[in-house]
Design an enzyme around this catalytic site. Sequence first.
Site, mmCIF file in Angstrom:
data_model
loop_
_atom_site.group_PDB
_atom_site.id
_atom_site.type_symbol
_atom_site.label_atom_id
_atom_site.label_comp_id
_atom_site.label_asym_id
_atom_site.label_seq_id
_atom_site.Cartn_x
_atom_site.Cartn_y
_atom_site.Cartn_z
ATOM 1 N N THR A 114 -0.819 7.633 -1.374
ATOM 2 C CA THR A 114 -2.078 7.539 -2.125
ATOM 3 C C THR A 114 -3.027 6.518 -1.494
ATOM 4 O O THR A 114 -4.218 6.500 -1.801
ATOM 5 C CB THR A 114 -1.804 7.100 -3.576
ATOM 6 N N ASP A 171 -3.139 -10.178 13.089
ATOM 7 C CA ASP A 171 -2.430 -10.148 11.815
ATOM 8 C C ASP A 171 -2.109 -11.593 11.399
ATOM 9 O O ASP A 171 -1.288 -12.262 12.022
ATOM 10 C CB ASP A 171 -1.136 -9.334 11.948
ATOM 11 N N ASP A 176 1.625 -12.336 10.571
ATOM 12 C CA ASP A 176 2.468 -12.404 11.771
ATOM 13 C C ASP A 176 2.192 -13.680 12.555
ATOM 14 O O ASP A 176 3.114 -14.313 13.071
ATOM 15 C CB ASP A 176 2.208 -11.184 12.679
ATOM 16 N N ARG A 192 0.837 -1.196 0.000
ATOM 17 C CA ARG A 192 0.000 0.000 0.000
ATOM 18 C C ARG A 192 0.872 1.246 0.000
ATOM 19 O O ARG A 192 1.709 1.414 0.887
ATOM 20 C CB ARG A 192 -0.908 -0.010 1.227
HETATM 21 N N1 URA Z 1 -4.947 -8.452 7.618
HETATM 22 C C1 URA Z 1 -4.754 -9.216 8.719
HETATM 23 O O1 URA Z 1 -3.798 -9.994 8.792
HETATM 24 N N2 URA Z 1 -5.651 -9.109 9.719
HETATM 25 C C2 URA Z 1 -6.704 -8.289 9.684
HETATM 26 O O2 URA Z 1 -7.497 -8.256 10.625
HETATM 27 C C3 URA Z 1 -6.881 -7.497 8.525
HETATM 28 C C4 URA Z 1 -5.978 -7.599 7.516
#
Ligand code: URA
Length: 210
Positions: free
Chosen positions: A109, A201, A204, A105
């Site tokens: 922008t 995430d 992660d 990203r």
């Molecule tokens: N990406 C992720 O890994 N977790 C989220 O909650 C949103 C996007």
Amino acid sequence: MTDHLTVVDHPLVQHKLTLMRDKGTSTAGFRRLLREITQLLAYEITREMELTTTNIETPMEEMDAPILAGKKLALVSILRAGNGMLDGVLELIPSARVGFVGLYRDEETLEPVQYYFKAPEALEDRLVIAVDPMLATGNSSAAAIDLLKEAGANNIRFLCLLASPEGVARMKEAHPDVPIVTASLDRQLNEKGYILPGLGDAGDRMFGTK
Ligand code: URA
């Protein structure tokens, strides 16, 4: 597949998803559960694959037996979290071809920018399954599907573990022809674009990074 969104409510999927959401689940456990759930979701998303017949001989007699028609399926991982879903699908469909889409990203922008794209040849003749565990804002998913369509894909499905209402709406607007299969439609996104209640995430948690 006629519905734009299919939520797989199979008890095994829901049970495994609860274990994945739990923040106490280890990296190894998270990865194993993701592979197992993906297999179950892949079973659903491939339900309507076309069959033809081939003539074989069983030890008893000859028969015309069902076999998958057409070119091998293309599985496309949206980097990096999509990679955690590859093994589950490949265990079910070992001969699938595999592609990768990398997007980041742009902080100014806020638009997704491509940094990697490698797809199997003849996408136009294949069922293409794009995988990314989290359909959050839908911006990178919609951009990844744009790239696949530009490369010729015309029969695409999107496989994710969790979807947000915002992400589903974004995909429906951008790609109404792409059915989505997920294990859960969660409540909402937070202000940082994370899914609630979600699981944090996904990248992660599966790779042990922070
Ligand atoms: N990406 C992720 O890994 N977790 C989220 O909650 C949103 C996007």
